[in-house]
Design a protein around this motif. Structure first.
Motif, PDB file in Angstrom:
ATOM      1  N   VAL A   1     -43.095  10.563 -42.587  1.00 52.44           N
ATOM      2  CA  VAL A   1     -42.900  11.724 -43.621  1.00 52.44           C
ATOM      3  C   VAL A   1     -41.199  12.410 -43.532  1.00 52.44           C
ATOM      4  CG1 VAL A   1     -43.415  13.905 -44.758  1.00 52.44           C
ATOM      5  CG2 VAL A   1     -44.980  12.070 -44.243  1.00 52.44           C
ATOM      6  N   ASN A   2     -41.425  12.777 -42.082  1.00 47.50           N
ATOM      7  CA  ASN A   2     -40.096  13.320 -41.807  1.00 47.50           C
ATOM      8  C   ASN A   2     -38.851  12.825 -41.610  1.00 47.50           C
ATOM      9  OD1 ASN A   2     -41.883  15.518 -41.782  1.00 47.50           O
ATOM     10  ND2 ASN A   2     -41.895  15.815 -39.281  1.00 47.50           N
ATOM     11  N   LEU A   3     -38.952  11.561 -40.998  1.00 49.32           N
ATOM     12  CA  LEU A   3     -37.422  10.713 -40.737  1.00 49.32           C
ATOM     13  C   LEU A   3     -37.535   9.758 -41.793  1.00 49.32           C
ATOM     14  CD1 LEU A   3     -35.242  10.062 -39.148  1.00 49.32           C
ATOM     15  CD2 LEU A   3     -36.671   8.981 -37.420  1.00 49.32           C
TER      16      LEU A   3
ATOM     17  N   GLY B   1     -35.522  15.497 -34.456  1.00 51.10           N
ATOM     18  CA  GLY B   1     -34.386  15.108 -33.651  1.00 51.10           C
ATOM     19  C   GLY B   1     -33.639  13.715 -34.312  1.00 51.10           C
ATOM     20  N   GLY B   2     -34.508  12.932 -34.748  1.00 53.80           N
ATOM     21  CA  GLY B   2     -34.249  11.813 -35.556  1.00 53.80           C
ATOM     22  C   GLY B   2     -33.398  12.218 -37.053  1.00 53.80           C
ATOM     23  N   VAL B   3     -33.764  13.280 -37.621  1.00 51.80           N
ATOM     24  CA  VAL B   3     -33.144  13.922 -38.789  1.00 51.80           C
ATOM     25  C   VAL B   3     -31.782  14.223 -38.416  1.00 51.80           C
ATOM     26  CG1 VAL B   3     -33.136  15.632 -40.395  1.00 51.80           C
ATOM     27  CG2 VAL B   3     -35.227  14.519 -39.979  1.00 51.80           C
TER      28      VAL B   3
ATOM     29  N   PHE C   1     -29.595  11.111 -37.743  1.00 57.60           N
ATOM     30  CA  PHE C   1     -29.247  10.395 -38.900  1.00 57.60           C
ATOM     31  C   PHE C   1     -28.305  11.314 -39.724  1.00 57.60           C
ATOM     32  CE2 PHE C   1     -30.496  10.166 -43.250  1.00 57.60           C
ATOM     33  CZ  PHE C   1     -30.427   8.783 -43.720  1.00 57.60           C
ATOM     34  N   THR C   2     -28.410  12.726 -39.635  1.00 53.64           N
ATOM     35  CA  THR C   2     -27.378  13.421 -40.412  1.00 53.64           C
ATOM     36  C   THR C   2     -26.003  13.124 -39.854  1.00 53.64           C
ATOM     37  OG1 THR C   2     -29.068  15.101 -40.788  1.00 53.64           O
ATOM     38  CG2 THR C   2     -26.937  15.751 -40.970  1.00 53.64           C
ATOM     39  N   ARG C   3     -25.796  13.128 -38.580  1.00 48.46           N
ATOM     40  CA  ARG C   3     -24.519  13.011 -38.183  1.00 48.46           C
ATOM     41  C   ARG C   3     -24.019  11.752 -38.346  1.00 48.46           C
ATOM     42  NH1 ARG C   3     -23.100  16.277 -33.651  1.00 48.46           N
ATOM     43  NH2 ARG C   3     -22.253  14.661 -32.491  1.00 48.46           N
ATOM     44  N   SER C   4     -24.687  10.515 -38.186  1.00 45.41           N
ATOM     45  CA  SER C   4     -24.238   9.307 -38.557  1.00 45.41           C
ATOM     46  C   SER C   4     -24.088   9.056 -40.145  1.00 45.41           C
ATOM     47  CB  SER C   4     -25.436   8.238 -38.163  1.00 45.41           C
ATOM     48  OG  SER C   4     -25.436   8.083 -36.870  1.00 45.41           O
TER      49      SER C   4
ATOM     50  N   GLY D   1     -22.752  24.187 -52.068  1.00 51.01           N
ATOM     51  CA  GLY D   1     -21.547  24.648 -52.892  1.00 51.01           C
ATOM     52  C   GLY D   1     -20.247  24.196 -52.622  1.00 51.01           C
ATOM     53  N   SER D   2     -19.263  24.701 -53.412  1.00 55.61           N
ATOM     54  CA  SER D   2     -17.776  24.548 -53.018  1.00 55.61           C
ATOM     55  C   SER D   2     -17.433  25.064 -51.593  1.00 55.61           C
ATOM     56  CB  SER D   2     -17.036  25.188 -54.161  1.00 55.61           C
ATOM     57  OG  SER D   2     -17.259  26.640 -54.114  1.00 55.61           O
ATOM     58  N   ALA D   3     -18.006  26.189 -51.258  1.00 49.87           N
ATOM     59  CA  ALA D   3     -17.490  26.701 -49.796  1.00 49.87           C
ATOM     60  C   ALA D   3     -17.817  25.833 -48.618  1.00 49.87           C
ATOM     61  CB  ALA D   3     -18.395  28.097 -49.726  1.00 49.87           C
ATOM     62  N   GLY D   4     -18.818  24.761 -48.941  1.00 49.23           N
ATOM     63  CA  GLY D   4     -18.915  24.062 -47.964  1.00 49.23           C
ATOM     64  C   GLY D   4     -18.539  22.513 -48.000  1.00 49.23           C
ATOM     65  N   ALA D   5     -17.261  22.497 -48.844  1.00 48.98           N
ATOM     66  CA  ALA D   5     -16.677  21.077 -49.195  1.00 48.98           C
ATOM     67  C   ALA D   5     -16.246  20.317 -47.997  1.00 48.98           C
ATOM     68  CB  ALA D   5     -15.705  21.205 -50.332  1.00 48.98           C
ATOM     69  N   SER D   6     -15.695  21.243 -46.940  1.00 48.59           N
ATOM     70  CA  SER D   6     -14.838  20.762 -45.770  1.00 48.59           C
ATOM     71  C   SER D   6     -16.104  20.710 -44.642  1.00 48.59           C
ATOM     72  CB  SER D   6     -13.805  21.526 -45.632  1.00 48.59           C
ATOM     73  OG  SER D   6     -12.879  21.244 -46.415  1.00 48.59           O
ATOM     74  N   THR D   7     -17.149  20.786 -44.965  1.00 50.20           N
ATOM     75  CA  THR D   7     -18.066  20.792 -43.540  1.00 50.20           C
ATOM     76  C   THR D   7     -19.232  19.613 -43.740  1.00 50.20           C
ATOM     77  OG1 THR D   7     -18.221  23.326 -43.717  1.00 50.20           O
ATOM     78  CG2 THR D   7     -19.839  22.198 -42.395  1.00 50.20           C
ATOM     79  N   THR D   8     -19.062  19.025 -42.959  1.00 45.96           N
ATOM     80  CA  THR D   8     -20.128  17.688 -42.804  1.00 45.96           C
ATOM     81  C   THR D   8     -20.516  17.221 -41.525  1.00 45.96           C
ATOM     82  OG1 THR D   8     -20.455  15.512 -44.087  1.00 45.96           O
ATOM     83  CG2 THR D   8     -18.414  15.710 -42.709  1.00 45.96           C
ATOM     84  N   GLY D   9     -21.632  16.722 -41.141  1.00 50.55           N
ATOM     85  CA  GLY D   9     -22.218  16.356 -39.896  1.00 50.55           C
ATOM     86  C   GLY D   9     -22.466  17.387 -38.914  1.00 50.55           C
ATOM     87  N   GLN D  10     -22.969  18.734 -39.602  1.00 53.38           N
ATOM     88  CA  GLN D  10     -23.034  19.627 -38.858  1.00 53.38           C
ATOM     89  C   GLN D  10     -24.576  20.138 -39.043  1.00 53.38           C
ATOM     90  OE1 GLN D  10     -20.654  20.979 -36.905  1.00 53.38           O
ATOM     91  NE2 GLN D  10     -19.588  18.825 -37.807  1.00 53.38           N
ATOM     92  N   VAL D  11     -24.987  20.900 -38.003  1.00 55.51           N
ATOM     93  CA  VAL D  11     -26.480  21.504 -37.774  1.00 55.51           C
ATOM     94  C   VAL D  11     -26.426  22.851 -37.839  1.00 55.51           C
ATOM     95  CG1 VAL D  11     -28.672  21.681 -36.559  1.00 55.51           C
ATOM     96  CG2 VAL D  11     -27.296  19.394 -36.542  1.00 55.51           C
ATOM     97  N   LEU D  12     -26.745  23.650 -38.834  1.00 50.93           N
ATOM     98  CA  LEU D  12     -26.879  25.164 -38.809  1.00 50.93           C
ATOM     99  C   LEU D  12     -28.055  25.756 -38.427  1.00 50.93           C
ATOM    100  CD1 LEU D  12     -25.708  27.992 -39.552  1.00 50.93           C
ATOM    101  CD2 LEU D  12     -26.250  27.491 -42.094  1.00 50.93           C
ATOM    102  N   TYR D  13     -28.381  26.438 -37.462  1.00 46.01           N
ATOM    103  CA  TYR D  13     -29.509  27.065 -37.330  1.00 46.01           C
ATOM    104  C   TYR D  13     -30.009  28.330 -37.729  1.00 46.01           C
ATOM    105  CZ  TYR D  13     -29.578  23.484 -33.094  1.00 46.01           C
ATOM    106  OH  TYR D  13     -29.442  22.555 -32.293  1.00 46.01           O
TER     107      TYR D  13
END
Length: 250
Positions: free
Chosen positions: A112-114, A158-160, A163-166, A226-238
């Protein structure tokens, strides 16, 4: 109305964090498809949003099935238009020490999760890639850093994260961003079923000493979507009340 004119799919959106995410995206102007294994639950939640003046629809989908994930995306595009945003929120948590963990519990948690996150992301990437635009937001968990009795859940989340970064690297050239949210202790029906003693221990391990809300996660998702996050990728927000930094002895 940051997301006006956009469409989104939120998996596991019938209740809890998923419903809060769907509500926030719809409040921002998006047309939202609530996908859930429970067709009845998805229909009910979509109806509630519609009654409040938002644009929401439902589809039944088991994310562990690649065919179901493909059908979910195809149905959304046929009925709601091009898919702009995918939120992989569907997930389960089966807790217990490694000595009591069964093969079924382990396999189901990862399925389910991964695998579910992969199935839906792959289906979305195919159509987003053709248009060279899209947002994928994966709901991980602070637990990926490790916690007692959560070996299966932590491994899946952790796999998620990995996976997100890759996937962020792979899809960047196609104009698709991929990010993750890592919630901590959030006020959901599951948490409310805990005993007062368990809640006391959980809050004692929380640096802020307070529990987060599903809406907190919804707001974080709307940033990446949204548009504010257009230049943000591969990140984890806690969104964890500081628990990712350290935990007080519980």
């Amino acid at each position: 109305m940051n997301l006006y004119g956009k469409t989104a799919i939120v998996t596991g959106g019938a209740q809890g964090i998923g419903l809060a995410i769907a509500t926030e995206l719809a409040s921002q102007g998006a047309v939202v498809t609530i996908a859930d294994r429970s067709a009845e639950g998805a229909e009910r939640s979509a109806a509630e949003l519609t009654e409040s003046g938002l644009r929401a629809f439902s589809v039944a989908a088991d994310v562990t099935s690649a065919e179901a994930a493909d059908a979910m995306v195809a149905t959304h595009e046929e009925r709601r238009g091009p898919l702009d945003i995918l939120v992989n929120n569907a997930g389960i948590s089966i807790n217990g020490s490694i000595r009591k963990l069964t093969d079924e519990d382990w396999n189901r948690t990862l399925a389910v999760n991964l695998t579910g996150t992969m199935n839906c992301s792959r289906a979305a990437a195919r159509v987003m890639g053709e248009r060279r635009s899209g947002r994928i937001v994966n709901i991980a968990s602070r637990a990926w850093l490790g916690w007692f009795g959560q070996s299966a859940y932590a491994a899946s989340k952790g796999g998620v994260v990995s996976f997100t970064r890759s996937l962020a690297i792979e899809l960047a050239r196609l104009g698709i961003t991929v990010n993750a949210i890592a919630p901590g202790l959030i006020d959901t029906p599951l948490i409310r079923n805990e005993t007062p003693e368990v809640m006391e221990r959980l809050l004692a391990a929380q640096p802020t000493g307070v529990i987060g809300t599903p809406e907190d996660v919804g707001w974080a998702v709307s940033y990446f979507a949204g548009s504010a996050g257009a230049s943000t990728t591969g990140q984890v927000l806690y969104v964890c009340g500081g628990k990712s930094l350290y935990t007080r002895p519980a």
